[in-house]
Design a protein around this motif. Structure first.
Motif, PDB file in Angstrom:
ATOM      1  N   PRO A 115       0.797  -1.234   0.000  1.00  0.00           N
ATOM      2  CA  PRO A 115       0.000   0.000   0.000  1.00  0.00           C
ATOM      3  C   PRO A 115       0.828   1.282   0.000  1.00  0.00           C
ATOM      4  CG  PRO A 115      -0.919  -1.586   1.535  1.00  0.00           C
ATOM      5  CD  PRO A 115       0.384  -2.158   1.079  1.00  0.00           C
ATOM      6  N   LEU A 116       1.905   1.317   0.775  1.00  0.00           N
ATOM      7  CA  LEU A 116       2.695   2.542   0.830  1.00  0.00           C
ATOM      8  C   LEU A 116       3.468   2.749  -0.469  1.00  0.00           C
ATOM      9  CD1 LEU A 116       3.600   5.023   2.278  1.00  0.00           C
ATOM     10  CD2 LEU A 116       5.270   3.657   3.550  1.00  0.00           C
ATOM     11  N   ARG A 117       4.002   1.656  -1.024  1.00  0.00           N
ATOM     12  CA  ARG A 117       4.714   1.803  -2.296  1.00  0.00           C
ATOM     13  C   ARG A 117       3.743   2.214  -3.406  1.00  0.00           C
ATOM     14  NH1 ARG A 117       8.036  -2.551  -0.305  1.00  0.00           N
ATOM     15  NH2 ARG A 117       6.851  -4.148  -1.432  1.00  0.00           N
ATOM     16  N   TRP A 118       2.513   1.735  -3.339  1.00  0.00           N
ATOM     17  CA  TRP A 118       1.524   2.147  -4.334  1.00  0.00           C
ATOM     18  C   TRP A 118       1.239   3.647  -4.213  1.00  0.00           C
ATOM     19  CZ3 TRP A 118      -0.172   0.652  -8.767  1.00  0.00           C
ATOM     20  CH2 TRP A 118      -1.346   1.215  -9.303  1.00  0.00           C
ATOM     21  N   ARG A 119       1.186   4.148  -2.997  1.00  0.00           N
ATOM     22  CA  ARG A 119       0.988   5.589  -2.813  1.00  0.00           C
ATOM     23  C   ARG A 119       2.163   6.374  -3.367  1.00  0.00           C
ATOM     24  NH1 ARG A 119      -0.690   6.895   3.231  1.00  0.00           N
ATOM     25  NH2 ARG A 119      -0.986   8.960   2.287  1.00  0.00           N
ATOM     26  N   LEU A 120       3.377   5.866  -3.187  1.00  0.00           N
ATOM     27  CA  LEU A 120       4.559   6.522  -3.763  1.00  0.00           C
ATOM     28  C   LEU A 120       4.498   6.513  -5.282  1.00  0.00           C
ATOM     29  CD1 LEU A 120       7.344   5.112  -1.411  1.00  0.00           C
ATOM     30  CD2 LEU A 120       6.671   7.514  -1.610  1.00  0.00           C
ATOM     31  N   LEU A 121       4.159   5.376  -5.860  1.00  0.00           N
ATOM     32  CA  LEU A 121       4.062   5.282  -7.317  1.00  0.00           C
ATOM     33  C   LEU A 121       2.994   6.237  -7.844  1.00  0.00           C
ATOM     34  CD1 LEU A 121       4.272   1.402  -7.755  1.00  0.00           C
ATOM     35  CD2 LEU A 121       6.022   3.064  -8.418  1.00  0.00           C
TER      36      LEU A 121
ATOM     37  N   ALA B 182       1.920   9.045  -6.472  1.00  0.00           N
ATOM     38  CA  ALA B 182       2.397  10.429  -6.371  1.00  0.00           C
ATOM     39  C   ALA B 182       3.418  10.731  -7.457  1.00  0.00           C
ATOM     40  CB  ALA B 182       3.005  10.657  -4.989  1.00  0.00           C
ATOM     41  N   LEU B 183       4.360   9.824  -7.672  1.00  0.00           N
ATOM     42  CA  LEU B 183       5.421  10.056  -8.652  1.00  0.00           C
ATOM     43  C   LEU B 183       4.906   9.970 -10.087  1.00  0.00           C
ATOM     44  CD1 LEU B 183       8.313   8.129  -6.890  1.00  0.00           C
ATOM     45  CD2 LEU B 183       8.098  10.618  -7.153  1.00  0.00           C
ATOM     46  N   ALA B 184       3.737   9.380 -10.279  1.00  0.00           N
ATOM     47  CA  ALA B 184       3.130   9.373 -11.614  1.00  0.00           C
ATOM     48  C   ALA B 184       2.677  10.767 -12.022  1.00  0.00           C
ATOM     49  CB  ALA B 184       1.949   8.407 -11.650  1.00  0.00           C
ATOM     50  N   GLU B 185       2.482  11.642 -11.032  1.00  0.00           N
ATOM     51  CA  GLU B 185       2.016  13.001 -11.313  1.00  0.00           C
ATOM     52  C   GLU B 185       3.158  13.983 -11.501  1.00  0.00           C
ATOM     53  OE1 GLU B 185      -0.413  14.079  -8.058  1.00  0.00           O
ATOM     54  OE2 GLU B 185      -2.016  12.644  -8.506  1.00  0.00           O
TER      55      GLU B 185
ATOM     56  N   TYR C  81      12.994  12.308  -7.189  1.00  0.00           N
ATOM     57  CA  TYR C  81      12.655  10.944  -7.593  1.00  0.00           C
ATOM     58  C   TYR C  81      11.703  10.998  -8.787  1.00  0.00           C
ATOM     59  CZ  TYR C  81      14.978   9.071  -3.534  1.00  0.00           C
ATOM     60  OH  TYR C  81      15.940   8.721  -2.615  1.00  0.00           O
ATOM     61  N   HIS C  82      11.961  10.110  -9.747  1.00  0.00           N
ATOM     62  CA  HIS C  82      11.220  10.095 -11.007  1.00  0.00           C
ATOM     63  C   HIS C  82      10.730   8.683 -11.302  1.00  0.00           C
ATOM     64  CE1 HIS C  82      10.203  10.329 -15.206  1.00  0.00           C
ATOM     65  NE2 HIS C  82      11.224   9.576 -15.563  1.00  0.00           N
ATOM     66  N   LEU C  83       9.463   8.558 -11.671  1.00  0.00           N
ATOM     67  CA  LEU C  83       8.878   7.269 -12.018  1.00  0.00           C
ATOM     68  C   LEU C  83       9.103   6.994 -13.489  1.00  0.00           C
ATOM     69  CD1 LEU C  83       7.121   4.840 -11.171  1.00  0.00           C
ATOM     70  CD2 LEU C  83       5.116   6.209 -11.799  1.00  0.00           C
ATOM     71  N   ASP C  84       9.701   5.851 -13.809  1.00  0.00           N
ATOM     72  CA  ASP C  84       9.949   5.450 -15.192  1.00  0.00           C
ATOM     73  C   ASP C  84       8.693   4.776 -15.722  1.00  0.00           C
ATOM     74  OD1 ASP C  84      10.746   4.259 -17.599  1.00  0.00           O
ATOM     75  OD2 ASP C  84      12.819   4.041 -16.902  1.00  0.00           O
ATOM     76  N   LEU C  85       7.841   5.547 -16.402  1.00  0.00           N
ATOM     77  CA  LEU C  85       6.560   5.027 -16.854  1.00  0.00           C
ATOM     78  C   LEU C  85       6.719   3.993 -17.957  1.00  0.00           C
ATOM     79  CD1 LEU C  85       4.434   8.281 -16.733  1.00  0.00           C
ATOM     80  CD2 LEU C  85       4.083   6.236 -15.355  1.00  0.00           C
TER      81      LEU C  85
ATOM     82  N   VAL D 297       6.546  13.600 -22.580  1.00  0.00           N
ATOM     83  CA  VAL D 297       5.422  14.206 -23.301  1.00  0.00           C
ATOM     84  C   VAL D 297       4.454  13.127 -23.770  1.00  0.00           C
ATOM     85  CG1 VAL D 297       4.811  15.367 -25.469  1.00  0.00           C
ATOM     86  CG2 VAL D 297       6.571  16.345 -23.987  1.00  0.00           C
ATOM     87  N   ARG D 298       4.973  12.015 -24.278  1.00  0.00           N
ATOM     88  CA  ARG D 298       4.092  10.935 -24.730  1.00  0.00           C
ATOM     89  C   ARG D 298       3.256  10.379 -23.581  1.00  0.00           C
ATOM     90  NH1 ARG D 298       6.556   6.826 -25.776  1.00  0.00           N
ATOM     91  NH2 ARG D 298       8.779   7.362 -25.681  1.00  0.00           N
ATOM     92  N   HIS D 299       3.856  10.313 -22.401  1.00  0.00           N
ATOM     93  CA  HIS D 299       3.093   9.846 -21.249  1.00  0.00           C
ATOM     94  C   HIS D 299       2.123  10.910 -20.745  1.00  0.00           C
ATOM     95  CE1 HIS D 299       4.900   5.972 -20.804  1.00  0.00           C
ATOM     96  NE2 HIS D 299       6.124   6.458 -20.757  1.00  0.00           N
ATOM     97  N   LEU D 300       2.352  12.159 -21.095  1.00  0.00           N
ATOM     98  CA  LEU D 300       1.438  13.235 -20.704  1.00  0.00           C
ATOM     99  C   LEU D 300       0.149  13.207 -21.544  1.00  0.00           C
ATOM    100  CD1 LEU D 300       0.981  15.939 -19.097  1.00  0.00           C
ATOM    101  CD2 LEU D 300       2.166  17.095 -20.985  1.00  0.00           C
ATOM    102  N   LEU D 301       0.229  12.692 -22.763  1.00  0.00           N
ATOM    103  CA  LEU D 301      -0.910  12.761 -23.682  1.00  0.00           C
ATOM    104  C   LEU D 301      -2.191  12.143 -23.115  1.00  0.00           C
ATOM    105  CD1 LEU D 301       0.870  11.950 -27.083  1.00  0.00           C
ATOM    106  CD2 LEU D 301       0.328  14.195 -26.106  1.00  0.00           C
TER     107      LEU D 301
END
Length: 264
Positions: A20-26, A28-31, A77-81, A247-251
């Motif tokens: 659950p906590l790692r999911w919350r981190l993911l 947040a970092l997705a934004e 920290y950056h999430l590699d989408l 940018v592609r992930h922003l679309l």
């Protein structure tokens, strides 16, 4: 052959994301890219606990960290989408082959008379490389169906020559006639999304009218990011590639925003 009754261990992505906590981190970092202290405030958990789980995510290849160019004591920290997409698809396929899916490209309607296009502003310090690259790439990916602009908190007199070159040579985009502009020049315009691309701009960018959604992409300045092996233009190529990926992930985010605005 897998023995009858034997169940393989869950894929790494599933094991990491299921906490659950790692999911919350993911999530947040997705934004946005964040520092640990930003995440402490956002998630309301102790720093040592978040650092432990961030390390697990880094070890799993889902998250990376870059040293802040504003304050060298901090890291973003950056999430590699892309890795997440591959890992998530592999996780589905591990459960059943029919779960492998190729995502459809997001769609922006041609007729926008009834719903104004989504407006995006990219901000960096000099508005000479990162933010104009992002502006040009988003405009190209959406065929002009998103209103996009860029500006700087301390704009330089001219675009960096390698920024112009990388867009021309790698993406077929010509921005040679563009000039950097100050953020103040856009004070009367409203935006739905404001994205800062350098750590200094994140600290200096003021609140804008209508409280647009704010995100941060911690991307080093390619003019100073070259190393001994690949100085100069290769650094701009790497930066443009990273920005294009983001940018592609922003679309899909922008397409979802447009669908919500268009809903009755």
């Amino acid at each position: 052959m897998v023995p009858s009754g034997h169940v393989a261990a869950p894929p790494t992505f599933i094991r990491l994301a299921a906490h659950p906590l790692r999911w919350r981190l993911l999530t947040a970092l997705a934004e946005s890219d964040y520092r640990v202290r930003d995440l402490v405030s956002r998630i309301d958990q102790p720093q040592n606990l978040l650092s432990y789980h961030l390390r697990r995510l880094r070890d799993g290849g889902l998250v990376s960290a870059t040293r802040s160019t504003f304050d060298g004591r901090d890291s973003y920290y950056h999430l590699d989408l892309d890795r997440c997409a591959v890992a998530l698809a592999a996780g589905g396929a591990a459960l059943h082959p029919s779960l492998r899916r190729d995502p459809a490209a997001p769609d922006f309607p041609v007729d926008q008379r009834h719903t104004p296009p989504v407006a995006v502003l990219f901000v960096c310090t000099g508005n000479s490389a990162r933010s104009p690259i992002a502006e040009a790439l988003l405009r190209q990916h959406t065929a002009g169906r998103v209103t996009v602009a860029s500006a700087g908190t301390r704009p330089r007199p001219h675009l960096h020559a390698d920024a112009v070159r990388v867009l021309r040579d790698e993406f077929g985009i010509d921005i040679a006639d563009r000039r950097p502009q100050h953020l103040d020049a856009l004070a009367e315009r409203t935006f739905d999304h404001v994205i800062t691309l350098c750590d200094r701009a994140r600290e200096a960018c003021p609140e804008l009218p209508r409280h647009p959604r704010r995100s941060h992409w911690s991307i080093p300045d390619p003019a100073t990011a070259g190393d001994a092996d690949e100085p100069g233009y290769p650094a701009f190529r790497r930066t443009a590639t990273e920005i294009d990926t983001r940018v592609r992930h922003l679309l899909p985010v922008l397409a979802t925003h447009h669908e919500k605005e268009a809903a009755p």
